[in-house]
Design an enzyme around this catalytic site. Structure first.
Site, PDB file in Angstrom:
ATOM      1  N   GLY A  12     -22.926 -29.330 146.428  1.00  0.00           N
ATOM      2  CA  GLY A  12     -22.519 -28.041 146.985  1.00  0.00           C
ATOM      3  C   GLY A  12     -22.489 -27.948 148.499  1.00  0.00           C
ATOM      4  N   SER A  13     -22.350 -29.075 149.199  1.00  0.00           N
ATOM      5  CA  SER A  13     -22.313 -28.964 150.665  1.00  0.00           C
ATOM      6  C   SER A  13     -21.036 -28.250 151.130  1.00  0.00           C
ATOM      7  CB  SER A  13     -22.451 -30.337 151.325  1.00  0.00           C
ATOM      8  OG  SER A  13     -21.305 -31.114 151.105  1.00  0.00           O
ATOM      9  N   HIS A 109     -10.222 -32.939 148.476  1.00  0.00           N
ATOM     10  CA  HIS A 109     -10.316 -34.310 147.968  1.00  0.00           C
ATOM     11  C   HIS A 109     -10.672 -35.236 149.132  1.00  0.00           C
ATOM     12  CE1 HIS A 109      -9.604 -37.546 145.171  1.00  0.00           C
ATOM     13  NE2 HIS A 109      -8.951 -38.179 146.128  1.00  0.00           N
TER      14      HIS A 109
HETATM   15  C1  GAR Z   1     -16.649 -33.733 148.032  1.00  0.00           C
HETATM   16  O1  GAR Z   1     -16.609 -34.907 148.808  1.00  0.00           O
HETATM   17  C2  GAR Z   1     -15.298 -33.458 147.425  1.00  0.00           C
HETATM   18  O2  GAR Z   1     -14.235 -33.817 148.244  1.00  0.00           O
HETATM   19  C3  GAR Z   1     -15.360 -34.339 146.192  1.00  0.00           C
HETATM   20  O3  GAR Z   1     -16.653 -34.130 145.699  1.00  0.00           O
HETATM   21  C4  GAR Z   1     -17.542 -33.951 146.801  1.00  0.00           C
HETATM   22  C5  GAR Z   1     -18.431 -32.758 146.534  1.00  0.00           C
HETATM   23  O4  GAR Z   1     -19.425 -32.662 147.510  1.00  0.00           O
HETATM   24  N1  GAR Z   1     -14.352 -33.977 145.251  1.00  0.00           N
HETATM   25  C6  GAR Z   1     -13.651 -34.869 144.557  1.00  0.00           C
HETATM   26  O5  GAR Z   1     -13.876 -36.067 144.598  1.00  0.00           O
HETATM   27  C7  GAR Z   1     -12.564 -34.291 143.663  1.00  0.00           C
HETATM   28  N2  GAR Z   1     -11.732 -35.309 143.166  1.00  0.00           N
HETATM   29  P1  GAR Z   1     -20.282 -31.330 147.671  1.00  0.00           P
HETATM   30  O6  GAR Z   1     -20.792 -30.984 146.270  1.00  0.00           O
HETATM   31  O7  GAR Z   1     -21.417 -31.705 148.578  1.00  0.00           O
HETATM   32  O8  GAR Z   1     -19.384 -30.267 148.229  1.00  0.00           O
END
Ligand code: GAR
Length: 190
Positions: A12-13, A109
């Site tokens: 969830g950052s 992404h």
């Molecule tokens: C992020 O890097 C986002 O771009 C990726 O998941 C991560 C979630 O990080 N999404 C994908 O790979 C979608 N294909 P977060 O939970 O710290 O926001």
């Protein structure tokens, strides 16, 4: 003001970057709800910190993607959500969600689409040996990571950067680009 829903499955950052920007009025919108599909996800703790309503939906409980998304759409309609921001939501959007929110769902992404689609984009790009890394924000359609691109950004990559250094730079860029892009869409009337 427009009403946002953020969908997330894990850390969830990106959710927090958006929540922070809304809290200090850098983004002029309301976050009406966090939709999460994993009851133990850390993003739920982050939502508590910002007093944001969280709804957890388990696909297993609903038995089908259609029923699961119908339940989500019901909540989104009740809350008058205008724009859905996927932020590490690791499920494919089905027809129910897509038909109810046509061109109103965006996703972040961690790669320069159309390269490195899928759930492991950063490591895939690293293993490929690319020299330019970046982030894409795009509309969500039925094609995985295939919707129209809204914005892209590149990181400052140095030869020899470790995977960890690259990940850190990508996440930092994601947080900045997501806030900028939501603001751009609000300005353009979504
Ligand atoms: C992020 O890097 C986002 O771009 C990726 O998941 C991560 C979630 O990080 N999404 C994908 O790979 C979608 N294909 P977060 O939970 O710290 O926001």
């Amino acid at each position: 003001m427009i009403n946002l829903a953020i969908f997330a499955s894990g850390n969830g950052s990106n959710f927090e970057a958006i929540a922070k920007a809304v809290a200090n009025e850098e983004i002029k919108a309301n976050i009406k709800v966090l939709i999460c599909d994993k009851p133990k996800a850390y993003v739920i703790e982050r939502a508590k910190k910002y007093n944001i309503l969280t709804c957890v939906f388990s696909l297993k409980k609903y038995g089908s993607k259609e029923k699961y998304e119908e339940a989500i759409v019901k909540v989104l309609k009740e809350l008058n959500v205008d724009l859905i921001c996927l932020a590490g939501y690791m499920k494919i959007c089905g027809e129910t969600l897509l038909n109810n929110y046509k061109n109103k769902i965006i996703n972040i992404h961690p790669a320069l689409l159309p390269a490195f689609k899928g759930a492991h984009a950063i490591i895939d790009a690293y293993n490929y040996g690319v020299k330019v890394y970046g982030v894409t924000i795009h509309y969500v359609n039925q094609e995985i990571d295939g919707g129209k691109i809204i914005s892209q950004g590149v990181i400052d990559y140095n030869e020899g950067d470790t995977l960890e250094q690259i990940e850190e730079k990508i996440h930092k860029l994601e947080h900045k680009l997501y806030v900028q892009t939501i603001n751009k869409l609000i300005k353009e009337g979504i």
